[in-house]
Structures are given as C-alpha cells and as structure tokens.
Scaffold this active site. Sequence first.
Site, PDB file in Angstrom:
ATOM      1  N   LYS A  69       0.802  -1.229   0.000  1.00 50.48           N
ATOM      2  CA  LYS A  69       0.000   0.000   0.000  1.00 50.48           C
ATOM      3  C   LYS A  69       0.836   1.280   0.000  1.00 50.48           C
ATOM      4  O   LYS A  69       0.435   2.276  -0.586  1.00 50.48           O
ATOM      5  CB  LYS A  69      -0.966   0.002   1.185  1.00 50.48           C
ATOM      6  CG  LYS A  69      -2.135  -0.963   1.015  1.00 50.48           C
ATOM      7  CD  LYS A  69      -3.116  -0.767   2.146  1.00 50.48           C
ATOM      8  CE  LYS A  69      -4.294  -1.697   2.047  1.00 50.48           C
ATOM      9  NZ  LYS A  69      -5.333  -1.348   3.036  1.00 50.48           N
ATOM     10  N   ASP A 104     -10.291   3.465   1.494  1.00 48.63           N
ATOM     11  CA  ASP A 104     -10.685   3.150   2.879  1.00 48.63           C
ATOM     12  C   ASP A 104     -11.442   4.326   3.487  1.00 48.63           C
ATOM     13  O   ASP A 104     -12.280   4.133   4.375  1.00 48.63           O
ATOM     14  CB  ASP A 104      -9.451   2.836   3.740  1.00 48.63           C
ATOM     15  CG  ASP A 104      -8.916   1.441   3.466  1.00 48.63           C
ATOM     16  OD1 ASP A 104      -9.680   0.620   2.932  1.00 48.63           O
ATOM     17  OD2 ASP A 104      -7.740   1.184   3.774  1.00 48.63           O
TER      18      ASP A 104
END
Length: 279
Positions: A69, A104
């Site tokens: 990520k 997210d």
Amino acid sequence: MAEHERAACVIGWPVEHSRSPLIHKYWLAKYGIAGDYRREAVTAEDFPAFVRDLAARGYVGANVTLPHKEAALAVSEPDAQAQAVGAANTLWLENGRLRSTNTDVEGFLGNLDACVPGWDRGLRTAVVLGAGGAARAAVYGLRARNVGRIFVVNRTLEKAEALRAAFGERVYPHPWSRLAEALAPAGLLVNTTSLGMRGQPPLEIDIAPLGSRAVVCDLVYSPLRTALLAQAESHGLRTADGLGMLLHQAVRGFSLWFGMTPEVTPDLRALVERDLAGH
Ligand code: ATR
C-alpha cells in the site's frame, strides 16, 4: 479473456485471503458487465515493475493490499486523499497515467452513512483507537465531515502525535490510560487496531463512559461480531461493522474500472459473510 473485456486485479503477497474477487465478480455478474477480476500474487521486489506494465498485462486498474500500500503511492500519481493517508489501495489508468487513491476513507464513511444515517450530524467528538494506516483513513474521513475533536488513543503515543502533525489541531493524541476520559464526551468510537481480530489479543476496554447516543464502529471483520460490538449492543448503542467498510471501500474501484457505480446490497453482504464463515 475476450478482447473487449476490461479486467482488474488485486495485487498482494500473500493474496489468497483477499475477498475483493468475490465482491467485484458479484457486481460484474449482477450488472452484466463483460469483465474480469483476478488475484495477482506479487512480491515487494516485483511490485514496481508489475504495476508499470499494468496495461500491457491487460488490466485497467487494481486493488493493492499488504504489503504494497505504501509502495503503490510511490509508483503512481496519488490523489490528495491517498497522499494524506500515506497509502493507496486502488490504482487506475487515466489517459495512460497510473493514478491512485485510498478508498478506505469512502469505505469508512459510506459504511457509517449506511448503518447509522445522520451519524455525523452535530458530531463534536470522536475517539479513534489506533494510529496506523486504517486510523489515518478514519481521521481523514472524520476531518472531511467536520468533526470538531478527534481523540487518537494509541499504545505508542508518538504515532498518535504523528497523526496530529499530519492532520492538524483537531487531532488530540491520548495514551491508552486516558481512554475513559476521552470516551465520556464522544459521540463515536472507532476501533482501527488489530485487537479483537481472530488470532490477535482481545480488545479489553470498558465503553461504559460513552453516552447513550454514541455510535461504535469496529474495522475488524473476522470475527464479524466482535466483543467490542457485542458490548456496544448490550449498552443499546448503534454499531457499524468491519465487513460493511470492506464492501463500501470496493465501490469506487469498481466504478473507476468498469464505468458504473455498484450498490452494496444485503445479498452481497450475505455472500461475503458466508465466505468468511467458511474460513
Ligand atoms: P493498519 O494499517 O491496519 O492500521 P498498523 O499500521 O499495523 O495496521 O496499525 C495497527 C494498530 O494497532 C496500531 O495503532 C497499533 O498500536 P502501536 O502503534 O502502538 O503499535 C495497534 N495495536 C496492534 N497490536 C496492539 C496491542 N497488542 N496493543 C495495543 N495496540 C495494538
């Protein structure tokens, strides 16, 4: 794969556990889109080359999971959201450029909006447990919804202080020992730590200081009904679980790659729940 098919993938190492193929393939079938979504097991070493050749590999975009990520941010042109969170989980090609974002944030907000409509109306104080990547996404989202004070409670205080440095004065770092004090005025409690997750230590906190109108959100989805959520329900508090966030964070990627905004429905939730129960 037929020539006309668009395809996306989830890139991770390991990647077998990812539920993203289940979610995206459900939407592809539901909306009758001729596309595909695959798993790609790629090591950290191979990751930059893999995403550089994403189009040549037949992909219009990708989800990125552990441990890539942060690397995803470095190899792409991130939007402000991914930049602020310090990690990207969604890649897409835009006029030949590799762009990235962090969904997210939308997952966290979209799930709360769906589970507790109006949760942010007049919300002055929130408590975020944890100060890792998931906490950064939650704090970014809470700031976007104009929450006045965000207490970040973390075992390692320096990491909570880093969130204040990144997100500003509305963030108040607190050590774990001051949790009760932070909970008393809070209208929202969010657990972003791994505590309470299957195979991890339990999250042992007493949420009694929370007011009766507070909302409790746990990002852990295995188990689905965590001890924290059970405790919140026993106090009559409204809750949002981690599976909801997982489903809602997938919406933007699908829409970027396949050109339509899919819906998070009870059917989809039941499908992923059954899959989680089998593991
Ligand atoms: P993520 O990207 O999912 O947020 P992370 O960056 O590894 O994962 O963050 C994990 C969070 O859980 C951190 O806030 C961590 O606290 P520390 O910053 O002190 O490490 C928290 N956490 C994990 N295990 C913990 C434990 N046993 N007790 C208290 N906090 C814990």
